[in-house]
Design an enzyme around this catalytic site. Sequence first.
Site, PDB file in Angstrom:
ATOM      1  N   ARG A   1      -3.084   5.467  14.679  1.00  0.00           N
ATOM      2  CA  ARG A   1      -2.887   4.015  14.500  1.00  0.00           C
ATOM      3  C   ARG A   1      -3.792   3.262  15.469  1.00  0.00           C
ATOM      4  NH1 ARG A   1       0.681   1.857  17.440  1.00  0.00           N
ATOM      5  NH2 ARG A   1       2.366   3.319  17.023  1.00  0.00           N
TER       6      ARG A   1
ATOM      7  N   TYR B   1      -8.927 -18.782  -1.584  1.00  0.00           N
ATOM      8  CA  TYR B   1      -8.244 -17.672  -2.272  1.00  0.00           C
ATOM      9  C   TYR B   1      -6.721 -17.883  -2.216  1.00  0.00           C
ATOM     10  CZ  TYR B   1      -6.189 -13.024  -2.709  1.00  0.00           C
ATOM     11  OH  TYR B   1      -5.396 -11.975  -3.053  1.00  0.00           O
TER      12      TYR B   1
ATOM     13  N   ASP C   1     -14.767 -16.120   5.371  1.00  0.00           N
ATOM     14  CA  ASP C   1     -14.445 -15.008   4.473  1.00  0.00           C
ATOM     15  C   ASP C   1     -15.720 -14.709   3.685  1.00  0.00           C
ATOM     16  OD1 ASP C   1     -13.637 -13.413   2.319  1.00  0.00           O
ATOM     17  OD2 ASP C   1     -11.624 -14.276   2.284  1.00  0.00           O
TER      18      ASP C   1
ATOM     19  N   LYS D   1     -13.278  -5.121  -2.283  1.00  0.00           N
ATOM     20  CA  LYS D   1     -14.182  -5.640  -3.307  1.00  0.00           C
ATOM     21  C   LYS D   1     -15.555  -4.944  -3.216  1.00  0.00           C
ATOM     22  CE  LYS D   1     -10.618  -8.106  -4.249  1.00  0.00           C
ATOM     23  NZ  LYS D   1     -10.018  -8.788  -3.164  1.00  0.00           N
TER      24      LYS D   1
HETATM   25  C1  LIG Z   1     -11.972 -13.991  -1.066  1.00  0.00           C
HETATM   26  C2  LIG Z   1     -10.838 -13.057  -0.805  1.00  0.00           C
HETATM   27  N1  LIG Z   1     -10.394 -12.891   0.444  1.00  0.00           N
HETATM   28  C3  LIG Z   1      -9.368 -12.060   0.736  1.00  0.00           C
HETATM   29  C4  LIG Z   1      -8.729 -11.347  -0.267  1.00  0.00           C
HETATM   30  C5  LIG Z   1      -7.573 -10.444   0.096  1.00  0.00           C
HETATM   31  O1  LIG Z   1      -7.986  -9.123   0.134  1.00  0.00           O
HETATM   32  P1  LIG Z   1      -7.039  -7.853  -0.234  1.00  0.00           P
HETATM   33  O2  LIG Z   1      -6.676  -7.974  -1.660  1.00  0.00           O
HETATM   34  O3  LIG Z   1      -7.903  -6.690   0.097  1.00  0.00           O
HETATM   35  O4  LIG Z   1      -5.840  -7.960   0.640  1.00  0.00           O
HETATM   36  C6  LIG Z   1      -9.167 -11.471  -1.569  1.00  0.00           C
HETATM   37  C7  LIG Z   1      -8.512 -10.719  -2.664  1.00  0.00           C
HETATM   38  O5  LIG Z   1      -8.747 -10.946  -3.826  1.00  0.00           O
HETATM   39  C8  LIG Z   1     -10.254 -12.347  -1.859  1.00  0.00           C
HETATM   40  O6  LIG Z   1     -10.709 -12.522  -3.112  1.00  0.00           O
END
Ligand SMILES: Cc1ncc(COP(=O)(O)O)c(C=O)c1O
Length: 394
Positions: free
Chosen positions: A46, A99, A171, A196
């Site tokens: 961890r 998001y 992000d 992604k």
């Molecule tokens: C732009 C963006 N940031 C963060 C996330 C969250 O990521 P996760 O689904 O890996 O928790 C997503 C998920 O779709 C996203 O599209």
Amino acid sequence: MEFATRTIHAEQPSEPGTGALVAPIFQTSTFEQEAPGINQGFDYSRTNNPTRARLEAVLADLEGVRCAAVFASGLAAEHAVLQAWLKPGDEIVVPIDVYGGTYRLLTKVFRPLGCVIRQLDVADPEALSNGLSDRTALVWIETPTNPRLLVYDIAAIAVAAHARGALLVVDNTFATSLFQQPIECGADIVVHSVTKYLAGHSDLIQGAVVARDASVFEPIKFLQNATGAVPSPFDCWLTLRGLKTLELRVLRHAENAAAIADALNGHPRVRRVYYPGLASHPGHEIARKQMTGFGGMVSVELDGSIEDVVSFVSSRRFFALGESLGGVKSLICHPARMTHASIPEGERAKLGLADTLVRLSPGCEHHRDLVADLLEGLHALDGAPTGGRVALTV
Ligand SMILES: Cc1ncc(COP(=O)(O)O)c(C=O)c1O
């Protein structure tokens, strides 16, 4: 070293003990110690694990810094940043297009703790300046945004945030480290949904935080161990494998996105195409300035009813209907009913998030198949002409 070379060579020597070209998966929970407290840099997985450490070093390198921490999901990564840097009474500024999961985390988890969420148009310098105060701890942006692919000027927002003593978090999920280097533009912290493009094959959930230096990073690193939302060594290994083709894949995704935007722009059944590569996109010039490619995503507002949208997204041959994006296999999504359903209908309307918006994540298939599939779907809605735009410019 060029980017593609770094994805394969940075921090990835052959394994010293055996010469193995590809590092093993250190699938272990703990490490034998020579004497109490005397170990080889690892004591418990961890806290740290060699496979994860290798991935963290590569991700940091790809963003041009030395600090990265990998989490069990993108939202776990976001949560660690927010918990480290947003205290009760603090304010956070977020854009209108964010998001849905980030919005939910802020409004359902951090607002009840006493944090103030200010959602505003960060592209408008006056609105941004009015929204910032001495209590603003963080400015949080995505660029391009999910799902409308709006583009924000990272350097300008960084200057405004820093002038009030706030940190800027970007992000970078949609752009990836290949097309955008937020820290170079002035951001303090970068978050990724590794799920992604970075992992790239729709086979794992993972997140990452990359920080400009140790002073910003240490509180986040502390939380990674203290709260324990760490990924498995196997998932880290899969991401290391996926990263080796990051440039190849993302260039192909971008090529496909451009072809789709070109084919659908002006189609009678399409009200609007959101794609930063189109000269008509409001963020096109900023994208040209701060990105080296326009990304792999395209969103389109269909001209039709919700039933039309449901029928269109449910019957594509090459676009699987599903949440997520950035994998080699194409995905299609209806944000109002899927990824952004957690935003109340009225709020969605205020944010300009049409219920007929469709988000496309073209994979690495051939663009001719993808374009043909989409045109066929539009045609099927009511026999509308395909618009004669099948000829591609890429
Ligand atoms: C732009 C963006 N940031 C963060 C996330 C969250 O990521 P996760 O689904 O890996 O928790 C997503 C998920 O779709 C996203 O599209």
